[in-house]
Design a protein around this motif. Structure first.
Motif, mmCIF file in Angstrom:
data_model
loop_
_atom_site.group_PDB
_atom_site.id
_atom_site.type_symbol
_atom_site.label_atom_id
_atom_site.label_comp_id
_atom_site.label_asym_id
_atom_site.label_seq_id
_atom_site.Cartn_x
_atom_site.Cartn_y
_atom_site.Cartn_z
ATOM 1 N N THR A 296 -39.225 -11.738 -5.878
ATOM 2 C CA THR A 296 -40.220 -12.768 -6.165
ATOM 3 C C THR A 296 -39.856 -14.087 -5.499
ATOM 4 N N ASN A 298 -38.941 -16.639 -6.836
ATOM 5 C CA ASN A 298 -37.838 -17.281 -7.570
ATOM 6 C C ASN A 298 -36.530 -16.500 -7.460
ATOM 7 N N ALA A 299 -36.437 -15.637 -6.463
ATOM 8 C CA ALA A 299 -35.245 -14.804 -6.310
ATOM 9 C C ALA A 299 -34.140 -15.539 -5.565
ATOM 10 N N HIS A 329 -42.012 -11.718 -1.612
ATOM 11 C CA HIS A 329 -43.026 -12.769 -1.705
ATOM 12 C C HIS A 329 -43.181 -13.421 -0.339
ATOM 13 N N SER A 450 -35.273 -11.914 -9.423
ATOM 14 C CA SER A 450 -35.833 -13.210 -9.809
ATOM 15 C C SER A 450 -34.837 -13.915 -10.713
ATOM 16 N N ASN A 451 -34.863 -15.255 -10.695
ATOM 17 C CA ASN A 451 -34.044 -16.043 -11.627
ATOM 18 C C ASN A 451 -34.900 -16.735 -12.682
ATOM 19 N N ASP A 452 -36.169 -16.308 -12.776
ATOM 20 C CA ASP A 452 -37.099 -16.876 -13.740
ATOM 21 C C ASP A 452 -37.273 -15.890 -14.887
ATOM 22 N N GLU A 455 -40.837 -14.764 -15.673
ATOM 23 C CA GLU A 455 -41.369 -13.891 -14.624
ATOM 24 C C GLU A 455 -40.813 -12.471 -14.783
ATOM 25 N N ILE A 456 -39.519 -12.372 -15.055
ATOM 26 C CA ILE A 456 -38.901 -11.059 -15.253
ATOM 27 C C ILE A 456 -39.522 -10.353 -16.460
ATOM 28 N N ASN A 473 -32.043 -7.793 -10.814
ATOM 29 C CA ASN A 473 -31.120 -8.401 -9.849
ATOM 30 C C ASN A 473 -30.006 -7.458 -9.399
#
Length: 541
Positions: A296, A298-299, A329, A450-452, A455-456, A473
């Protein structure tokens, strides 16, 4: 040295192979195990060609490793008869043996195969082109799996050693075998994946017909005497030959109780249809997969690249759990492709005996041509090979290709390439990735990067109902072996893991009676005399 020079030089003359890894003699198998005996074979044989080519005065030639029997329907029928007789409707020596005694047999077998480690590891390298380090790892992991299975069965048996009392009924609940198991493993993990079905099937009291994979057959030859010596007659029987010739009649006989296959869903579907009473057939199947990575906006790109390389190219991408399509993305596509190309360029390629080698020749003779076909199809539909030298080929070796932008209508969008190609698909909305997995005929695993947290979470809830494992991840993978390993749709049937496999190859059975003085006396008398292996309170340590 240029890339072309390196590629041209990966195959060497026989004299240049380090002595410790050299095949000093060809393995010409002229025996097969059936009904407790090693039978001689003088009929047709299959020549085993290594994916490793040798430089000769007349050019590159695939190394001949040896040959193995191509038995016919008659030999397969005899093996089936032996397994059926050994099971004897559940009355045979093996299915009625105590759990403790079956464990002793499997432990004895394990000690015997450890003595053959070097021989098996060398054949793994030469038959399927797996690196020496990974071949050693496969053997060691197989032994660890056997011991973990033994420990899991002990735990299961301890839980079963007690009596349950409910509503005036006393019962003992244990697990019983299912019957005759037809076991067929895959070429990519011909030892480990085969034994993850064979060992639990065996230790639960079933009898076996075991067909080694087409690529990775000879490495089982050194183990046949251990099978013969450690288990009662007819419990383990090997069948050799062309699958489409010898397997149909076995299935049509109706005497196969369990089909376990790690391979293609098409083959599994065809075999199941041949059984005259499908409702009596249990199937434990590990099949096709097209595992996706979803990266994503935010990855962490560096992490995503690292895991994508591992996930898509470990053992040249020839794993059912490999990442076989990557959704990126659009906002990160350029940086991701650049970093991925750099990471792939750093991978060491060459022969399996070379230290640190990550990419090796491919065992399937048709695979290089198929890879080129997939790449050409993608290019014809508007994609490009994004990495320098991507798809470069020398005989059985193919350097990984990163193909972008992949889209619907291309082979790489839906077909499981099972090789060193990384199809990359740009997306703008996460819904596109969810729709892909909904429409896919496969449903094994997915990786989300993703780091969100929101979102995950937004992806996890719909995806757990499409695949059997969502990795956050990190790459898709089977292990640890105690975790469930299965799939939805056309990707699997049944669950394999250390504990789940024991359940898959058995059924819960119970002995029950009304709780009164007479029955208490009867049960205690049986338990005290140790006259039944099933009705017993023995505690395994």
């Amino acid at each position: 040295m240029t890339f072309k020079d390196h590629l041209d030089s990966i195959f060497v003359a026989e004299s240049e192979i380090p002595e410790e890894f050299r095949l000093t003699h060809e393995v010409h198998q002229r025996e097969y195990l059936s009904n407790g005996k090693m039978h001689s074979w003088s009929g047709e044989v299959h020549e085993v060609l290594s994916p490793i080519c040798i430089k000769t005065p007349s050019g590159l030639k695939r190394k001949v490793i040896g040959t193995y029997p191509l038995c016919n329907e008659a030999e397969a029928a005899e093996a089936l008869k032996a397994a059926v007789t050994a099971y004897n409707n559940g009355r045979g020596e093996w299915p009625t043996m105590s759990v403790a005694d079956r464990i002793t047999c499997v432990e004895k077998f394990t000690h015997r195969i450890i003595e053959k480690k070097n021989e098996v590891v060398k054949l793994l390298m030469w038959e399927i082109g797996k690196s020496h380090a990974d071949s050693v790892k496969e053997f060691d992991r197989t032994v660890e799996y056997i011991y973990a299975t033994i420990d899991a069965l002990k735990d299961l048996d301890r839980q079963s050693s007690k009596f349950s009392i409910e509503q005036g009924i006393v019962a003992q609940i244990r697990r019983s075998p299912l019957g005759v198991v037809l076991c067929m493993g895959p070429f990519n993990y011909p030892l480990n994946e085969t034994f993850t079905t064979l060992i639990p099937a065996l230790i639960m009291g079933n009898t076996l017909l075991f067909k080694p994979p087409k690529h990775g057959t000879l490495l089982h030859y050194p183990l046949l005497e251990a099978f013969r010596d450690c288990f009662p007659k007819g419990v383990v029987n090997t069948i050799y030959g062309r699958g489409n010739k010898i397997i149909p009649d076995l299935m049509k006989s109706g005497e196969i109780n369990v089909l376990t296959l790690i391979g293609s869903s098409k083959v599994a579907n065809e075999l199941k249809k041949l059984h005259p009473k499908v409702n009596r057939l249990r199937a434990i199947l590990g099949l096709d997969a097209k595992n996706a990575a979803i990266i994503t906006a935010n990855a962490d790109v560096k992490l995503a690249v690292q895991e994508t390389v591992l996930g898509s190219l470990s053992f040249n991408g020839q794993r059912c759990t490999a990442l076989k399509i990557v959704f990126i993305h659009r906002s990160l596509a350029d940086v991701f492709l650049n970093e991925l190309s750099e990471a792939v360029a750093q991978l060491k390629f060459g022969m399996p005996w070379q230290s640190g080698v990550a990419l090796t020749p491919l065992p399937e003779q048709h695979k290089p041509a198929y890879i080129q076909e997939c790449i050409a199809d993608a290019i014809a539909h508007g994609a490009q090979v994004m990495n320098e030298n991507g798809g470069a080929t020398n005989e059985s070796f193919v350097f990984p290709a990163i193909v972008y932008p992949v889209k619907k209508g291309m082979k790489l969008y839906t077909e499981e390439q099972f090789g060193p190609v990384i199809p990359v698909v740009p997306f703008d909305d996460l819904e596109e990735t969810i729709e892909y997995l909904i429409e896919s005929t496969h449903g094994q695993q997915v990786s989300i990067f993703s780091n969100d947290d929101e979102e995950i979470a937004e992806l996890i809830d719909p995806l757990v109902n499409q695949v059997s494992r969502v990795n956050v991840n990190c790459q898709c993978q089977r292990g640890p072996d105690v975790f469930p390993f299965t799939g939805r749709k056309d990707s699997a049937e049944g669950t394999l893991s250390v504990v789940d496999a024991l359940r898959s190859f058995s059924i819960r059975s119970l002995v029950a009676t009304k709780l009164n003085e007479n029955n208490k006396h009867l049960i205690n008398a049986i338990v005290d005399s140790n006259s039944s292996n099933f009705l017993s309170t023995k505690y395994l340590f």
